[in-house]
Design an enzyme around this catalytic site. Structure first.
Site, mmCIF file in Angstrom:
data_model
loop_
_atom_site.group_PDB
_atom_site.id
_atom_site.type_symbol
_atom_site.label_atom_id
_atom_site.label_comp_id
_atom_site.label_asym_id
_atom_site.label_seq_id
_atom_site.Cartn_x
_atom_site.Cartn_y
_atom_site.Cartn_z
ATOM 1 C CE1 TYR A 96 24.841 -15.418 -13.796
ATOM 2 C CE2 TYR A 96 23.271 -15.757 -15.591
ATOM 3 C CZ TYR A 96 23.569 -15.730 -14.227
ATOM 4 O OH TYR A 96 22.584 -16.032 -13.321
ATOM 5 C CB CYS B 203 -36.212 3.776 -2.189
ATOM 6 S SG CYS B 203 -35.916 5.047 -0.957
ATOM 7 C CB CYS C 46 -32.394 7.909 1.365
ATOM 8 S SG CYS C 46 -33.642 6.629 1.348
ATOM 9 C CG LEU D 176 4.669 4.748 6.125
ATOM 10 C CD1 LEU D 176 5.771 5.223 5.199
ATOM 11 C CD2 LEU D 176 5.199 4.599 7.537
ATOM 12 N NE ARG E 62 0.052 -2.437 4.106
ATOM 13 C CZ ARG E 62 -1.176 -1.954 4.199
ATOM 14 N NH1 ARG E 62 -2.010 -2.110 3.185
ATOM 15 N NH2 ARG E 62 -1.580 -1.328 5.256
ATOM 16 C CB CYS F 147 -34.223 8.230 -2.150
ATOM 17 S SG CYS F 147 -33.063 6.881 -2.424
ATOM 18 C CB CYS G 240 -33.275 2.905 0.859
ATOM 19 S SG CYS G 240 -32.404 3.451 -0.625
ATOM 20 C CE1 TYR H 294 9.112 -1.340 3.869
ATOM 21 C CE2 TYR H 294 9.128 -1.001 1.501
ATOM 22 C CZ TYR H 294 8.467 -1.371 2.646
ATOM 23 O OH TYR H 294 7.170 -1.781 2.595
ATOM 24 C CE LYS I 201 1.771 9.037 -0.132
ATOM 25 N NZ LYS I 201 0.439 8.845 -0.570
ATOM 26 C CD GLU J 163 14.481 3.900 4.108
ATOM 27 O OE1 GLU J 163 13.543 3.236 3.623
ATOM 28 O OE2 GLU J 163 14.955 3.693 5.232
ATOM 29 C CE LYS K 193 4.578 5.943 0.703
ATOM 30 N NZ LYS K 193 3.781 5.506 -0.422
ATOM 31 C CG ASP L 255 3.954 4.532 -7.001
ATOM 32 O OD1 ASP L 255 3.297 3.889 -6.160
ATOM 33 O OD2 ASP L 255 3.437 5.270 -7.853
HETATM 34 S S1 IVH Z 1 8.561 1.777 5.440
HETATM 35 C C1 IVH Z 1 5.162 0.563 8.804
HETATM 36 N N1 IVH Z 1 10.035 2.497 3.405
HETATM 37 O O1 IVH Z 1 4.961 2.808 1.225
HETATM 38 C C2 IVH Z 1 5.317 0.845 7.357
HETATM 39 N N2 IVH Z 1 7.755 1.983 2.978
HETATM 40 O O2 IVH Z 1 2.543 3.506 3.470
HETATM 41 C C3 IVH Z 1 6.763 0.904 7.011
HETATM 42 N N3 IVH Z 1 7.116 2.130 0.629
HETATM 43 O O3 IVH Z 1 3.050 0.213 1.135
HETATM 44 C C4 IVH Z 1 6.953 1.182 5.582
HETATM 45 N N4 IVH Z 1 9.084 2.744 -0.149
HETATM 46 O O4 IVH Z 1 5.427 -0.547 0.752
HETATM 47 C C5 IVH Z 1 8.807 2.117 3.806
HETATM 48 N N5 IVH Z 1 11.485 3.112 1.717
HETATM 49 C C6 IVH Z 1 10.272 2.733 2.105
HETATM 50 C C7 IVH Z 1 9.202 2.588 1.195
HETATM 51 C C8 IVH Z 1 7.951 2.211 1.682
HETATM 52 C C9 IVH Z 1 7.832 2.454 -0.462
HETATM 53 C C10 IVH Z 1 5.684 1.785 0.650
HETATM 54 C C11 IVH Z 1 5.358 0.596 1.506
HETATM 55 C C12 IVH Z 1 3.960 0.832 1.982
HETATM 56 C C13 IVH Z 1 3.823 2.309 1.852
HETATM 57 C C14 IVH Z 1 3.761 2.918 3.244
#
Ligand code: IVH
Length: 667
Positions: free
Chosen positions: A37, A407, A422, A84, A136, A404, A427, A222, A310, A113, A115, A117
């Site tokens: 490569y 003030c 207050c 979300l 965003r 307060c 103030c 996603y 969560k 899916e 989520k 981070d």
């Molecule tokens: S769908 C309309 N899918 O989670 C919102 N979000 O509160 C649709 N995130 O900041 C989001 N993995 O960036 C979606 N598989 C996933 C995700 C994902 C991480 C994040 C997203 C957003 C937050 C949603």
């Protein structure tokens, strides 16, 4: 070699290298050795140096990081980037499912899916070429970070089909890159990143893309934001489609037939998450059929067709060193716990709100106590428990003051409220907090004007109210500490830009009681001009959906004040826009049908059509179909065996139609 031959060779090498990179980074299936490569890459680079005009836009050499920028420009998202809603346990997932089924009138299947981070980004492709990538931001406006995103190997510069598409995904730093980066920082005695999310965000917010290029970031796509000329039926199909276009998608996604399967998937990841090579903070659950998503629609902040499960928050023990007081924008005095620094869910925590005196009493918190703390929703630190067993006898009781802290005026406890307030409108703490609110993201969103600068401006008496922000002068600002020529110019520019904000931003920024960002938008859409809102009667305000009596009262009281009227006049004279410039309210009232602008409730069973069909037809003719009979209902359509709704409608003297009448009126 002729120019044509060179072009052909450059094209071939570019395609080959891009294909190898896709196999390696996206599919995790290398087809050539690193040495092979590198050899081809060098060959391509040499040709590109000799023949720069023939270099392709999707050349792998684009990935090393282009020129340093002096700022990021703003990008308006054509489709807003929402966040979300959350579900914290199986019960809340079932609640979500119930809401979905109620909204649709039938069961739904879900796409689950991980989520990831990291940070949300949107990527725009025109005719298959990557043209722009943005953060965003506040959901409506983000920052153009295209040059940084180009350095991410898993973002294709050219797609496998020449489509025009926007996709969304999560950019992140894998755990291995994060550990490597922090080790290197440690060796250089530099400040460490608290967690991979901050490291990823920090890397993509660098003006020099060469830094991002070194950080080994990655991305999972996603969703599809916008797509021309292709009809997709389901979310899982759209993921498959983006994968075929060359994007990296997460391979742990699962299509679940029902909510029980969703719960099983979520609970399974509680344990397994630790073994992943990247961090996740939950599971995202999305209604799979795109048509169902469309029907469920959105609230102001979240889609109704998706939620985030969560993971339960991690709890840690620390010591309460002190309790300090702060005065908020509305005068509420809040006690805050000062803690021995501890790491919770990846970041260091030193403070936690104790909310009010009642909570301090209920939790029996004393200064010097050992406490367990967690991050509620993984963000806001919260005291969970006091470890009474570990008391030494040295702990001290805490009492709220009677004055307060800023003030010194006497604090009052308004009946029915737990908070101490207050009530001095002059103030300084309240004024300062009001200014901070005014410039914040969902309000006027003045870039570069955060808490620190506002405090500085306030302390130097350069601003006393929000209108003063629009009177700031260059010379005065230059005299402040840490304010160079460039930052002053940027600040003034940033302030100037906000003069053209649509009305809702100003309305929210004014900090009227009970008027949050969503209500501000509703008011702005309905009244369109600040003047019309100022002149609105309580009845006119209440006639707007979502505006209740309490809010209508607060709005009328606010606009009644002479100092408010003066402030608004000053703002207008300073050139601040007072008109709503966002998308128009759908003018259903103007449709010439008997349903236009009417609120209609359907009840009982129908013979000729389903309730769902009836609802769709009524809405197409400008009517609004709601679930319960209230004084705002105009017509009740009663099918067979109609019960309590019919009774209520008769009591309220609301027009009642049977199914036959509905069919006649629908034509
Ligand atoms: S769908 C309309 N899918 O989670 C919102 N979000 O509160 C649709 N995130 O900041 C989001 N993995 O960036 C979606 N598989 C996933 C995700 C994902 C991480 C994040 C997203 C957003 C937050 C949603």
């Amino acid at each position: 070699m002729s120019n044509d031959q060179v072009k052909k060779q450059i094209d071939q090498l570019t395609d080959k290298l891009n294909d190898y990179a896709h196999q390696y980074y996206v599919l995790d299936q290398p087809v050539v050795s690193d040495a092979e490569y590198d050899h081809l890459l060098r060959e391509l680079n040499e040709l590109e140096v000799k023949y720069p005009d023939l270099k392709r836009e999707d050349s792998p050499s684009e990935r090393v990081g282009g020129e340093t920028l002096d700022h990021f420009s703003k990008v308006q998202h054509e489709v807003p980037m929402l966040s979300l809603s959350n579900a914290f346990d199986a019960q809340e997932l079932h609640d979500f499912d119930r809401r979905v089924q109620q909204g649709l009138g039938h069961k739904a299947s879900y796409s689950c899916e991980l989520k990831i981070d990291g940070l949300a980004v949107t990527l725009k492709y025109q005719n298959g070429r990557f043209v722009q990538g943005a953060t965003r931001g506040d959901g409506t406006t983000g920052e153009d970070i295209t040059s940084n995103l180009k350095t991410i190997a898993t973002i294709p510069l050219k797609l496998r089909e020449s489509v025009t598409i926007d996709v969304r995904g999560e950019a992140f730093m894998p755990k291995s890159s994060f550990n490597r980066l922090n080790k290197a920082k440690e060796a250089k005695e530099e400040a460490l990143f608290a967690n991979p999310r901050n490291a990823a965000a920090g890397s993509l917010r660098q003006l020099d893309p060469k830094i991002a290029a070194k950080r080994q970031l990655d991305i999972f796509i996603y969703s599809v934001g916008q797509l021309e000329e292709k009809v997709l039926d389901s979310h899982h199909e759209s993921l498959q489609y983006v994968s075929e276009l060359g994007f990296k998608i997460n391979d742990q996604a699962k299509h679940c037939e029902n909510i029980e399967e969703v719960v099983e998937y979520c609970e399974g990841w509680l344990e397994k998450r630790a073994n992943l090579p990247y961090e996740i903070d939950g599971i995202v659950i999305k209604v799979d059929r795109l048509e169902d998503q469309k029907r469920l629609g959105f609230t102001a902040k979240n889609p109704r067709w998706a939620t985030a499960f969560k993971f339960p928050a991690e709890e840690v023990i620390t010591t309460l060193r002190d309790i300090v007081l702060s005065v908020g924008r509305t005068g509420v005095v809040t006690p805050t716990a000062i803690l021995d620094p501890v790491t919770v869910a990846g970041t260091t925590v030193q403070r936690a709100s104790l909310h009010n005196e009642d909570i301090i009493r209920q939790q029996d918190v004393k200064i010097g106590d050992k406490l367990t703390i967690k991050k509620a929703g993984d963000v806001i630190p919260k005291v969970v428990n006091v470890l009474v067993d570990r008391r030494t006898g040295e702990e001290k009781d805490f009492h709220m003051p009677t004055e307060c802290p800023e003030c010194k005026s006497e604090l009052v406890r308004i009946e029915g409220e737990v908070a101490l307030r207050c009530v001095n409108p002059k103030c300084p703490a309240q004024i300062r907090e009001g200014l901070i609110h005014f410039v914040s993201r969902n309000a006027m969103n003045i870039d570069g004007l955060g808490e620190a600068v506002i405090t500085q401006l306030f302390e130097h008496e350069l601003v006393e109210d929000v209108a003063d922000l629009y009177r700031l002068e260059r010379e005065e600002l230059m005299k402040l500490e840490r304010m160079g020529e460039k930052s002053v110019d940027n600040l003034l520019k940033a302030i100037e830009v906000t003069k053209t904000n649509s009305l809702e931003k100003l309305l929210f920024g004014l900090g009227i009681r009970f008027v949050g960002a969503k209500a501000a938008k509703t008011l702005a859409m309905n009244f369109e001009k600040m003047k019309s809102l100022q002149n609105a009667t309580i009845e006119q305000l209440e006639a707007v959906d979502e505006i209740g009596t309490k809010m209508a009262d607060a709005i009328a009281t606010y606009f009644d004040k002479q100092e408010v009227q003066m402030l608004l006049e000053e703002l207008e004279n300073l050139g601040v826009n007072m008109i709503y410039t966002g998308p128009k309210l759908q003018a259903t009232e103007n449709l010439d049908t008997v349903f236009a602008g009417k609120t209609i409730v359907l009840t009982g069973s129908m013979e000729e059509m389903s309730r769902k069909e009836a609802k769709e037809k009524i809405e197409a003719l400008g009517g609004k179909v709601t679930g319960s009979v209230t004084a705002k209902t105009d017509i009740l359509i009663a099918g067979e065996r109609a019960g309590s709704k019919l009774k209520k409608a008769i009591e309220l003297e609301i027009d009642v139609w049977d199914e036959a009448r509905l069919i006649t009126e629908l034509g």
